[in-house]
Motif scaffolding. Sequence first.
Motif, PDB file in Angstrom:
ATOM      1  N   PHE A 197       0.798  -1.222   0.000  1.00  0.00           N
ATOM      2  CA  PHE A 197       0.000   0.000   0.000  1.00  0.00           C
ATOM      3  C   PHE A 197       0.835   1.278   0.000  1.00  0.00           C
ATOM      4  O   PHE A 197       0.336   2.346   0.332  1.00  0.00           O
ATOM      5  CB  PHE A 197      -0.953  -0.007   1.205  1.00  0.00           C
ATOM      6  CG  PHE A 197      -1.817  -1.222   1.277  1.00  0.00           C
ATOM      7  CD1 PHE A 197      -2.862  -1.391   0.390  1.00  0.00           C
ATOM      8  CD2 PHE A 197      -1.572  -2.209   2.218  1.00  0.00           C
ATOM      9  CE1 PHE A 197      -3.666  -2.516   0.437  1.00  0.00           C
ATOM     10  CE2 PHE A 197      -2.367  -3.335   2.275  1.00  0.00           C
ATOM     11  CZ  PHE A 197      -3.415  -3.488   1.386  1.00  0.00           C
ATOM     12  N   PHE A 198       2.110   1.194  -0.367  1.00  0.00           N
ATOM     13  CA  PHE A 198       2.970   2.371  -0.367  1.00  0.00           C
ATOM     14  C   PHE A 198       3.053   2.959  -1.769  1.00  0.00           C
ATOM     15  O   PHE A 198       3.371   2.253  -2.714  1.00  0.00           O
ATOM     16  CB  PHE A 198       4.392   2.017   0.091  1.00  0.00           C
ATOM     17  CG  PHE A 198       4.509   1.551   1.515  1.00  0.00           C
ATOM     18  CD1 PHE A 198       3.425   1.556   2.368  1.00  0.00           C
ATOM     19  CD2 PHE A 198       5.731   1.109   2.001  1.00  0.00           C
ATOM     20  CE1 PHE A 198       3.539   1.116   3.680  1.00  0.00           C
ATOM     21  CE2 PHE A 198       5.862   0.677   3.310  1.00  0.00           C
ATOM     22  CZ  PHE A 198       4.763   0.675   4.149  1.00  0.00           C
ATOM     23  N   SER A 199       2.810   4.269  -1.899  1.00  0.00           N
ATOM     24  CA  SER A 199       3.014   4.932  -3.192  1.00  0.00           C
ATOM     25  C   SER A 199       4.436   5.475  -3.310  1.00  0.00           C
ATOM     26  O   SER A 199       4.942   5.674  -4.404  1.00  0.00           O
ATOM     27  CB  SER A 199       2.003   6.066  -3.385  1.00  0.00           C
ATOM     28  OG  SER A 199       2.151   7.040  -2.380  1.00  0.00           O
ATOM     29  N   ASN A 200       5.083   5.732  -2.173  1.00  0.00           N
ATOM     30  CA  ASN A 200       6.512   6.046  -2.180  1.00  0.00           C
ATOM     31  C   ASN A 200       7.189   5.219  -1.096  1.00  0.00           C
ATOM     32  O   ASN A 200       6.563   4.844  -0.105  1.00  0.00           O
ATOM     33  CB  ASN A 200       6.774   7.544  -1.993  1.00  0.00           C
ATOM     34  CG  ASN A 200       6.208   8.082  -0.702  1.00  0.00           C
ATOM     35  OD1 ASN A 200       6.716   7.783   0.364  1.00  0.00           O
ATOM     36  ND2 ASN A 200       5.143   8.866  -0.789  1.00  0.00           N
ATOM     37  N   ALA A 201       8.442   4.899  -1.310  1.00  0.00           N
ATOM     38  CA  ALA A 201       9.128   3.963  -0.432  1.00  0.00           C
ATOM     39  C   ALA A 201       9.628   4.605   0.861  1.00  0.00           C
ATOM     40  O   ALA A 201       9.479   4.044   1.937  1.00  0.00           O
ATOM     41  CB  ALA A 201      10.294   3.316  -1.183  1.00  0.00           C
ATOM     42  N   ILE A 202      10.210   5.782   0.743  1.00  0.00           N
ATOM     43  CA  ILE A 202      10.831   6.420   1.908  1.00  0.00           C
ATOM     44  C   ILE A 202      10.299   7.833   2.047  1.00  0.00           C
ATOM     45  O   ILE A 202      10.431   8.655   1.144  1.00  0.00           O
ATOM     46  CB  ILE A 202      12.361   6.439   1.772  1.00  0.00           C
ATOM     47  CG1 ILE A 202      12.886   5.009   1.729  1.00  0.00           C
ATOM     48  CG2 ILE A 202      13.001   7.204   2.914  1.00  0.00           C
ATOM     49  CD1 ILE A 202      14.382   4.903   1.657  1.00  0.00           C
ATOM     50  N   SER A 203       9.709   8.101   3.189  1.00  0.00           N
ATOM     51  CA  SER A 203       9.150   9.418   3.450  1.00  0.00           C
ATOM     52  C   SER A 203      10.238  10.406   3.833  1.00  0.00           C
ATOM     53  O   SER A 203      11.354  10.030   4.205  1.00  0.00           O
ATOM     54  CB  SER A 203       8.117   9.333   4.579  1.00  0.00           C
ATOM     55  OG  SER A 203       8.758   9.058   5.814  1.00  0.00           O
ATOM     56  N   SER A 204       9.900  11.681   3.757  1.00  0.00           N
ATOM     57  CA  SER A 204      10.856  12.718   4.153  1.00  0.00           C
ATOM     58  C   SER A 204      11.210  12.602   5.632  1.00  0.00           C
ATOM     59  O   SER A 204      12.337  12.910   6.035  1.00  0.00           O
ATOM     60  CB  SER A 204      10.279  14.103   3.850  1.00  0.00           C
ATOM     61  OG  SER A 204       9.027  14.280   4.500  1.00  0.00           O
ATOM     62  N   ASN A 205      10.264  12.142   6.458  1.00  0.00           N
ATOM     63  CA  ASN A 205      10.528  12.004   7.890  1.00  0.00           C
ATOM     64  C   ASN A 205      11.624  10.985   8.174  1.00  0.00           C
ATOM     65  O   ASN A 205      12.408  11.142   9.113  1.00  0.00           O
ATOM     66  CB  ASN A 205       9.249  11.596   8.627  1.00  0.00           C
ATOM     67  CG  ASN A 205       8.207  12.683   8.632  1.00  0.00           C
ATOM     68  OD1 ASN A 205       8.540  13.871   8.605  1.00  0.00           O
ATOM     69  ND2 ASN A 205       6.940  12.319   8.654  1.00  0.00           N
ATOM     70  N   LEU A 206      11.664   9.921   7.366  1.00  0.00           N
ATOM     71  CA  LEU A 206      12.715   8.924   7.529  1.00  0.00           C
ATOM     72  C   LEU A 206      14.001   9.366   6.843  1.00  0.00           C
ATOM     73  O   LEU A 206      15.102   9.165   7.369  1.00  0.00           O
ATOM     74  CB  LEU A 206      12.247   7.587   6.952  1.00  0.00           C
ATOM     75  CG  LEU A 206      13.287   6.478   6.851  1.00  0.00           C
ATOM     76  CD1 LEU A 206      13.838   6.120   8.226  1.00  0.00           C
ATOM     77  CD2 LEU A 206      12.704   5.244   6.179  1.00  0.00           C
ATOM     78  N   LEU A 207      13.873   9.977   5.693  1.00  0.00           N
ATOM     79  CA  LEU A 207      15.022  10.320   4.862  1.00  0.00           C
ATOM     80  C   LEU A 207      16.060  11.138   5.616  1.00  0.00           C
ATOM     81  O   LEU A 207      17.268  10.921   5.490  1.00  0.00           O
ATOM     82  CB  LEU A 207      14.541  11.087   3.633  1.00  0.00           C
ATOM     83  CG  LEU A 207      15.499  11.245   2.456  1.00  0.00           C
ATOM     84  CD1 LEU A 207      15.903   9.884   1.918  1.00  0.00           C
ATOM     85  CD2 LEU A 207      14.845  12.078   1.371  1.00  0.00           C
ATOM     86  N   MET A 208      15.617  12.050   6.434  1.00  0.00           N
ATOM     87  CA  MET A 208      16.546  12.940   7.128  1.00  0.00           C
ATOM     88  C   MET A 208      17.306  12.247   8.265  1.00  0.00           C
ATOM     89  O   MET A 208      18.222  12.836   8.848  1.00  0.00           O
ATOM     90  CB  MET A 208      15.802  14.156   7.669  1.00  0.00           C
ATOM     91  CG  MET A 208      14.781  13.839   8.747  1.00  0.00           C
ATOM     92  SD  MET A 208      13.956  15.347   9.354  1.00  0.00           S
ATOM     93  CE  MET A 208      13.084  15.869   7.881  1.00  0.00           C
ATOM     94  N   HIS A 209      16.945  10.975   8.558  1.00  0.00           N
ATOM     95  CA  HIS A 209      17.636  10.255   9.634  1.00  0.00           C
ATOM     96  C   HIS A 209      18.558   9.147   9.134  1.00  0.00           C
ATOM     97  O   HIS A 209      19.215   8.495   9.949  1.00  0.00           O
ATOM     98  CB  HIS A 209      16.601   9.647  10.594  1.00  0.00           C
ATOM     99  CG  HIS A 209      15.805  10.659  11.357  1.00  0.00           C
ATOM    100  ND1 HIS A 209      16.350  11.463  12.340  1.00  0.00           N
ATOM    101  CD2 HIS A 209      14.501  11.018  11.257  1.00  0.00           C
ATOM    102  CE1 HIS A 209      15.409  12.261  12.826  1.00  0.00           C
ATOM    103  NE2 HIS A 209      14.287  12.012  12.183  1.00  0.00           N
ATOM    104  N   LEU A 210      18.620   8.914   7.820  1.00  0.00           N
ATOM    105  CA  LEU A 210      19.415   7.801   7.294  1.00  0.00           C
ATOM    106  C   LEU A 210      20.851   8.237   7.005  1.00  0.00           C
ATOM    107  O   LEU A 210      21.321   8.195   5.870  1.00  0.00           O
ATOM    108  CB  LEU A 210      18.741   7.239   6.035  1.00  0.00           C
ATOM    109  CG  LEU A 210      17.339   6.662   6.247  1.00  0.00           C
ATOM    110  CD1 LEU A 210      16.745   6.203   4.932  1.00  0.00           C
ATOM    111  CD2 LEU A 210      17.371   5.510   7.252  1.00  0.00           C
TER     112      LEU A 210
END
Length: 381
Positions: free
Chosen positions: A159-172
């Motif tokens: 059910f994901f239209s995008n894999a990685i959200s901006s909220n996660l992206l800034m922590h990787l």
Amino acid sequence: MVQLETLIVRSCNMLTEIIGGVQEDGSTDEIVFSKMKTLELEGLQNLTSFCLGSYTFNFPSLERVDVFRCPKLRTFTVRQLSSPKIHGVFTGFRSNPTFHWEGDLNATIEQIYMKYDGFKGIDDVQLSSFPMLKEKWHGQFPFENLEYLERLVLDECAFFSNAISSNLLMHLYFLNELAVERCDLVEELFELEGLNADEGDVGLLKSLGELRLIDLPTLVHVWNKDPQGIMSFENLTLLQVENCSSLTNIFTLSMASGLVNLQHLEVKRCNLVDHVIIKEAEEEIGKDNTIFPSMQSIILECLPSLSSFYSASGVLKLPSLKGIEIVGCPNMELLASKLCKEMDLSMIAEGNEERIHEGDFNISIGGKVIVPSLEELGVEY
């Protein structure tokens, strides 16, 4: 184990319980660790409980419990538990642990689980193994708990239209390997909403070295253009794209120009891809016509719509290229690269009739592929 004082269990990835066994007759036995003072559980990704059997436990001497990187640990024991001397559990990061206490050991472990503290410090996650994480992937998950991830596999995400959200992206910060596999509705990889280069959101994913995209039928962009410079792929060395049937190209010229360390490119079974690199309006290649300066190998396989590597006219240099494999690309006319004479290049073009091996040659854009004769190359059918 009547004399056991310290129990330490670390880095046993398949372990689900510390004490196994279920009473078949439904009776309840008591297990007493009369001298145990310290219990440490660390790096146990599949641990769900200390014991799921129908035993009662007595820890009359237990004073300290440490639980680090045990994201599935939801309860300590199923039955009654006595641990009168302990009044807290250390969790989070070993270098800077946090202290939890909810009145008893079972309630404390459950609260740690509900707060996702078991993910703190974890470096490897395959999303299909964590249903509770998948449910919160685009919601209210404390993504700062994943800041030490080095490998992430997003798989079976229906059910994901995008894999990685901006909220996660800034922590990787330390992510080195990313794979997105078998996600039927993913249309793009990264959602950048709320990120702004002017506010310091720059160079995200700069540690990423390997990216694999497999079985993504609705993926339309490997990545969008990023005019704000939010993301960086300067350390990417491997890109693998397989069975992504909605893609029409892999890179824009501006994105390809930033992949200065890309060494290996594989594109397979993507039916609509007609160019690997497309040149959009006002995009210009570098002064020396070099792109992918570190590229060593290219594999293009089962791409029925592919007509060229690079859509624009002009000459394109791949100075480090050593091998090209082209299989099942019947419409391929242009490789779109100019190869340095000193290169030791191997090329297989099965299905396109040309077979080239260890030849110093140039291939131009804007015309048919130019190759030496078979006699010049010493190739025999």
